[in-house]
Structures are given as C-alpha cells and as structure tokens.
Scaffold this motif. Structure first.
Motif, PDB file in Angstrom:
ATOM      1  N   GLN A   7       0.835  -1.202   0.000  1.00  0.00           N
ATOM      2  CA  GLN A   7       0.000   0.000   0.000  1.00  0.00           C
ATOM      3  C   GLN A   7       0.873   1.256   0.000  1.00  0.00           C
ATOM      4  O   GLN A   7       0.559   2.240  -0.649  1.00  0.00           O
ATOM      5  N   ARG A   8       1.988   1.187   0.720  1.00  0.00           N
ATOM      6  CA  ARG A   8       2.888   2.350   0.756  1.00  0.00           C
ATOM      7  C   ARG A   8       3.528   2.573  -0.612  1.00  0.00           C
ATOM      8  O   ARG A   8       3.639   3.704  -1.081  1.00  0.00           O
ATOM      9  N   LYS A   9       3.918   1.493  -1.279  1.00  0.00           N
ATOM     10  CA  LYS A   9       4.502   1.613  -2.616  1.00  0.00           C
ATOM     11  C   LYS A   9       3.491   2.178  -3.600  1.00  0.00           C
ATOM     12  O   LYS A   9       3.838   2.946  -4.489  1.00  0.00           O
ATOM     13  N   ALA A  10       2.218   1.786  -3.433  1.00  0.00           N
ATOM     14  CA  ALA A  10       1.161   2.263  -4.321  1.00  0.00           C
ATOM     15  C   ALA A  10       0.782   3.707  -4.003  1.00  0.00           C
ATOM     16  O   ALA A  10       0.112   4.364  -4.788  1.00  0.00           O
ATOM     17  N   GLY A  11       1.201   4.207  -2.855  1.00  0.00           N
ATOM     18  CA  GLY A  11       0.897   5.588  -2.480  1.00  0.00           C
ATOM     19  C   GLY A  11      -0.393   5.747  -1.714  1.00  0.00           C
ATOM     20  O   GLY A  11      -0.856   6.864  -1.492  1.00  0.00           O
ATOM     21  N   GLU A  12      -0.989   4.647  -1.286  1.00  0.00           N
ATOM     22  CA  GLU A  12      -2.237   4.715  -0.552  1.00  0.00           C
ATOM     23  C   GLU A  12      -2.009   5.194   0.888  1.00  0.00           C
ATOM     24  O   GLU A  12      -2.863   5.875   1.449  1.00  0.00           O
ATOM     25  N   ILE A  13      -0.892   4.805   1.477  1.00  0.00           N
ATOM     26  CA  ILE A  13      -0.567   5.246   2.841  1.00  0.00           C
ATOM     27  C   ILE A  13       0.852   5.844   2.826  1.00  0.00           C
ATOM     28  O   ILE A  13       1.636   5.581   1.915  1.00  0.00           O
ATOM     29  N   ILE A  20       5.176   1.277  10.405  1.00  0.00           N
ATOM     30  CA  ILE A  20       4.567   0.010   9.961  1.00  0.00           C
ATOM     31  C   ILE A  20       4.899  -1.087  10.961  1.00  0.00           C
ATOM     32  O   ILE A  20       4.024  -1.856  11.361  1.00  0.00           O
ATOM     33  N   TYR A  21       6.137  -1.144  11.379  1.00  0.00           N
ATOM     34  CA  TYR A  21       6.537  -2.170  12.345  1.00  0.00           C
ATOM     35  C   TYR A  21       5.797  -1.997  13.665  1.00  0.00           C
ATOM     36  O   TYR A  21       5.323  -2.961  14.256  1.00  0.00           O
ATOM     37  N   ALA A  22       5.664  -0.744  14.123  1.00  0.00           N
ATOM     38  CA  ALA A  22       4.960  -0.487  15.380  1.00  0.00           C
ATOM     39  C   ALA A  22       3.482  -0.888  15.271  1.00  0.00           C
ATOM     40  O   ALA A  22       2.873  -1.338  16.249  1.00  0.00           O
ATOM     41  N   LYS A  23       2.914  -0.753  14.088  1.00  0.00           N
ATOM     42  CA  LYS A  23       1.512  -1.100  13.889  1.00  0.00           C
ATOM     43  C   LYS A  23       1.313  -2.624  13.901  1.00  0.00           C
ATOM     44  O   LYS A  23       0.299  -3.120  14.376  1.00  0.00           O
ATOM     45  N   ILE A  24       2.296  -3.354  13.418  1.00  0.00           N
ATOM     46  CA  ILE A  24       2.185  -4.803  13.289  1.00  0.00           C
ATOM     47  C   ILE A  24       2.586  -5.543  14.569  1.00  0.00           C
ATOM     48  O   ILE A  24       2.017  -6.569  14.899  1.00  0.00           O
ATOM     49  N   LYS A  25       3.574  -5.046  15.282  1.00  0.00           N
ATOM     50  CA  LYS A  25       4.124  -5.791  16.424  1.00  0.00           C
ATOM     51  C   LYS A  25       3.042  -6.027  17.485  1.00  0.00           C
ATOM     52  O   LYS A  25       2.126  -5.221  17.644  1.00  0.00           O
TER      53      LYS A  25
END
Length: 138
Positions: A7-13, A20-25
C-alpha cells in the motif's frame, strides 16, 4: 506487513518503516520466544540486513580518511610556509644590505638614492640617471 508495504509503494498510505513495524508488532510485554514462533517478525527480515548501517559506517570511514589526508596536507603546507618565510627573511636582509651598499656607492658618486624612483623599470632609471649626469657636467 507485506500488505502495508505494498500500500505504501502504491501511495495509498504514507507510513515509515518504523510506523509500519509499530503497527504490526504485538501489544504488551514481549518475550524472546515471540520471534522464534513467528508472532513478530524481525526488522531485518522485513527491511533487509544492516546495509544502511554499513553504508553509514563506510561514509564515516571515508570522511575520517579524508580528514586525515587534509590534516597531513595542512601540516605539509605549514612546513612549506615556514621554509618560505625563512627564505623571504633572508632575501629581505640581502635586499637591505644591497640597498645600503648602493646608497653608499651612489653617495660617493655624488648622487642620492632618494632621487631615483625604485618602483620604475630599470631602463627608465638609467635614462634619468644619464640625464642628471649630463646636467651636472654642463
């Protein structure tokens, strides 16, 4: 994790790697077993090895080498400056002695050193001196 990266590569976020790591951990207290069991991926498994750190270390080493070279060049330039300063002082002393000798010599011939403009070319000074000699003879 992969979905967020896509999503980050696509520019959505627009989240950073750390966000990202903090959101997943997992929340709460972590255990060393968490990584082995697959509950929480390691940062290196997500974003690669320590290449960024290595790049920074290489840049720091390069900067330190350049600084060492610059220091060597500065020391060399300083030594050359000292040598040239000594030579300049010797030339100034020789010039002073030569000027004193020339002044005495011209005084014995009846001329004053102040009459000659030392900033002009040698040929112009010779012309003036020749003109003064012819005037004195008349």
């Amino acid at each position: 994790m992969k979905r967020l990266l896509e999503q980050r590569k696509a520019g959505e976020i627009s989240l950073t790697d750390e966000e990202i790591y903090a959101k997943i951990k997992p929340k709460g207290r972590r255990n060393s077993r968490d990584r082995r069991t697959g509950v929480s991926p390691s940062i290196t498994s997500l974003f690669g090895g320590y290449s960024e750190c290595e790049k920074l270390r290489k840049e720091a080493d390069k900067a330190m080498n350049e600084a060492a070279e610059a220091k060597k060049e500065a020391i060399s330039a300083n030594e050359q400056n000292k040598i040239l300063t000594k030579k300049l002082k010797a030339v100034e002393r020789e010039n002073k002695v030569t000027r004193h000798f020339l002044e005495k010599f011209l005084n014995t011939l009846g001329y004053n050193l102040c009459e000659f403009n030392m900033d002009e070319d040698f040929e112009e000074s010779n012309k003036k001196m020749t003109m003064k000699k012819t005037r004195m003879k008349k």
